[in-house]
Design a protein around this motif. Structure first.
Motif, short mmCIF file in Angstrom:
data_model
loop_
_atom_site.label_atom_id
_atom_site.label_comp_id
_atom_site.label_asym_id
_atom_site.label_seq_id
_atom_site.Cartn_x
_atom_site.Cartn_y
_atom_site.Cartn_z
N SER A 103 0.84 -1.20 0.00
CA SER A 103 0.00 0.00 0.00
C SER A 103 0.88 1.25 0.00
CB SER A 103 -0.92 0.00 1.23
OG SER A 103 -0.15 0.05 2.42
N GLY A 104 0.30 2.38 -0.40
CA GLY A 104 1.01 3.65 -0.35
C GLY A 104 2.03 3.84 -1.44
N GLU A 105 1.95 3.07 -2.53
CA GLU A 105 2.92 3.19 -3.62
C GLU A 105 2.56 4.29 -4.62
OE1 GLU A 105 5.35 1.64 -2.82
OE2 GLU A 105 5.19 -0.52 -2.69
N GLY A 106 1.31 4.74 -4.62
CA GLY A 106 0.89 5.81 -5.53
C GLY A 106 0.11 5.33 -6.73
N LYS A 107 -0.53 4.17 -6.64
CA LYS A 107 -1.30 3.63 -7.77
C LYS A 107 -2.37 4.61 -8.25
CE LYS A 107 -2.97 0.07 -5.75
NZ LYS A 107 -2.39 0.30 -4.40
N THR A 108 -3.14 5.13 -7.29
CA THR A 108 -4.28 5.97 -7.66
C THR A 108 -3.82 7.26 -8.34
OG1 THR A 108 -5.56 5.07 -5.81
CG2 THR A 108 -6.30 7.15 -6.74
N THR A 109 -2.74 7.85 -7.85
CA THR A 109 -2.21 9.08 -8.45
C THR A 109 -1.69 8.82 -9.86
OG1 THR A 109 -1.63 10.00 -6.30
CG2 THR A 109 -0.51 10.92 -8.21
N GLY A 141 4.76 -3.49 -17.48
CA GLY A 141 5.99 -2.92 -16.94
C GLY A 141 5.74 -2.31 -15.57
N ILE A 142 6.77 -1.66 -15.05
CA ILE A 142 6.70 -1.03 -13.74
C ILE A 142 6.75 0.49 -13.90
CG2 ILE A 142 7.88 -0.72 -11.52
CD1 ILE A 142 8.97 -3.53 -11.80
N ALA A 143 5.80 1.16 -13.28
CA ALA A 143 5.81 2.62 -13.22
C ALA A 143 6.42 3.00 -11.88
CB ALA A 143 4.39 3.18 -13.34
N MET A 144 7.63 3.59 -11.92
CA MET A 144 8.34 3.94 -10.70
C MET A 144 7.92 5.33 -10.23
SD MET A 144 10.47 2.76 -8.48
CE MET A 144 11.27 1.39 -9.34
N ASN A 145 7.38 5.39 -9.05
CA ASN A 145 6.84 6.63 -8.49
C ASN A 145 7.85 7.28 -7.54
OD1 ASN A 145 4.89 8.61 -8.03
ND2 ASN A 145 3.93 7.46 -6.39
N GLN A 146 7.78 8.62 -7.42
CA GLN A 146 8.61 9.38 -6.47
C GLN A 146 10.11 9.28 -6.78
OE1 GLN A 146 7.48 11.40 -3.92
NE2 GLN A 146 5.41 11.05 -4.66
N THR A 147 10.46 9.22 -8.05
CA THR A 147 11.87 9.26 -8.41
C THR A 147 12.34 10.70 -8.45
OG1 THR A 147 11.31 9.26 -10.76
CG2 THR A 147 11.77 7.13 -9.74
N LYS A 148 13.63 10.91 -8.27
CA LYS A 148 14.18 12.25 -8.32
C LYS A 148 14.43 12.66 -9.77
CE LYS A 148 16.37 11.99 -3.79
NZ LYS A 148 17.64 12.11 -3.01
N VAL A 160 -1.37 -5.36 -17.21
CA VAL A 160 -1.26 -4.83 -15.85
C VAL A 160 -0.04 -3.93 -15.76
CG1 VAL A 160 0.00 -6.87 -15.06
CG2 VAL A 160 -1.12 -5.39 -13.39
N VAL A 161 -0.22 -2.79 -15.10
CA VAL A 161 0.88 -1.88 -14.79
C VAL A 161 1.17 -2.00 -13.30
CG1 VAL A 161 1.66 0.52 -14.70
CG2 VAL A 161 0.25 -0.26 -16.63
N ILE A 162 2.39 -2.34 -12.97
CA ILE A 162 2.81 -2.46 -11.57
C ILE A 162 3.41 -1.12 -11.13
CG2 ILE A 162 4.44 -3.56 -10.01
CD1 ILE A 162 4.19 -6.09 -11.75
N VAL A 163 2.89 -0.58 -10.06
CA VAL A 163 3.39 0.69 -9.53
C VAL A 163 4.28 0.42 -8.33
CG1 VAL A 163 2.77 2.92 -8.52
CG2 VAL A 163 1.34 1.92 -10.33
N ALA A 164 5.49 0.98 -8.36
CA ALA A 164 6.44 0.86 -7.25
C ALA A 164 6.88 2.25 -6.82
CB ALA A 164 7.64 0.02 -7.67
N ARG A 165 7.30 2.39 -5.59
CA ARG A 165 7.74 3.68 -5.07
C ARG A 165 9.24 3.65 -4.82
NH1 ARG A 165 4.79 7.16 -0.27
NH2 ARG A 165 6.23 8.93 -0.26
N GLN A 177 -3.29 -3.56 -3.18
CA GLN A 177 -2.00 -4.23 -3.32
C GLN A 177 -2.19 -5.73 -3.46
OE1 GLN A 177 -3.08 -2.44 -0.74
NE2 GLN A 177 -2.48 -3.32 1.24
N ALA A 178 -1.48 -6.32 -4.42
CA ALA A 178 -1.74 -7.70 -4.81
C ALA A 178 -1.09 -8.74 -3.91
CB ALA A 178 -1.31 -7.93 -6.25
N VAL A 179 -0.07 -8.34 -3.15
CA VAL A 179 0.59 -9.31 -2.27
C VAL A 179 -0.30 -9.62 -1.07
CG1 VAL A 179 2.55 -9.68 -0.74
CG2 VAL A 179 2.91 -8.69 -3.01
N ASP A 180 -1.02 -8.64 -0.57
CA ASP A 180 -1.86 -8.82 0.61
C ASP A 180 -3.26 -9.36 0.29
OD1 ASP A 180 0.16 -7.84 2.22
OD2 ASP A 180 -0.56 -5.78 2.11
#
Length: 213
Positions: free
Chosen positions: A50-56, A206-213, A176-181, A159-162
């Protein structure tokens, strides 16, 4: 009426580097060959935790596709901790749960607003187990109905793990798009999520990486 809030940077500040990142994600998805065939395409968004930023991520990508001339529907399938109604500032008590429980028709839970060609189905409030609702024939029927009217349908899931919700929705999706932080999501959690998604047979885009610099 949809009233877009500050988290929708793709609408508020389309010239920003963040908005350009969403356009890059949009281009990547198009280059995968999606949106070329007849009927709408269903994309599932999930994460390991949870809290990875999927919704945003999902919401801004939806705006980006609308800006590109596509008709988009976003569906809040996170019946456990819904968030799309807050992003788009819509009433959250009626929505997907009411439709899947047989209380509403699809046309009655679609919310349109000031942003042309964008519709939202909030999660609503469920008293039934989310996997039972999401795995029902009515869910598959809803997506079939939406695909006849929209170019792209984006599903927000827990979140799919839980939880099993995303795994239930995966076979109904075209990808499916996997969102990671960045700096938070653990590699082992991503490996586990990848394995879970592969078991469903869904195409991992693929993976959409969130909160990168």
């Amino acid at each position: 009426m949809l009233r877009l809030n500050r988290s929708l940077i793709a609408d508020i500040n389309p010239s920003s580097h963040v908005s350009e990142s969403f356009r890059s994600l949009r281009t990547y998805i198009r280059q995968l060959g999606l949106l070329k065939g007849p009927g709408g395409q269903v994309l599932l968004f999930t994460s390991a935790e949870s809290g990875e930023g999927k919704t945003t991520i999902l919401s801004n990508l939806a705006v980006s596709f609308v800006q590109d001339g596509k008709k988009v529907a976003v569906v809040d399938c996170n019946l456990r901790k819904p968030g799309l109604h807050s992003v788009f500032d819509v009433e959250g008590s009626q929505g997907l749960a009411a439709y899947l429980s047989g209380y509403e028709e699809a046309k009655d839970v679609l919310v349109y607003g000031s942003l042309a060609n964008l519709a939202v189905i909030p999660a609503g409030v469920s008293t039934v187990s989310p996997p039972d609702l999401l795995g029902s024939e009515k869910m598959a029927g809803l997506l079939t109905e939406l695909k006849a009217s929209f170019d792209l349908i984006l599903l927000d899931s827990p979140q799919a793990v839980d939880y099993s919700d995303a795994r239930i929705l995966a076979p109904l999706s075209d990808g499916v798009v996997i969102v990671a932080r960045h700096g938070r999501t653990k590699r082992e959690a991503l490996r586990k999520l990848k394995g879970l998604m592969e078991q469903t047979g869904v195409r991992i885009l693929g993976i959409a990486m969130n909160q990168t610099k």
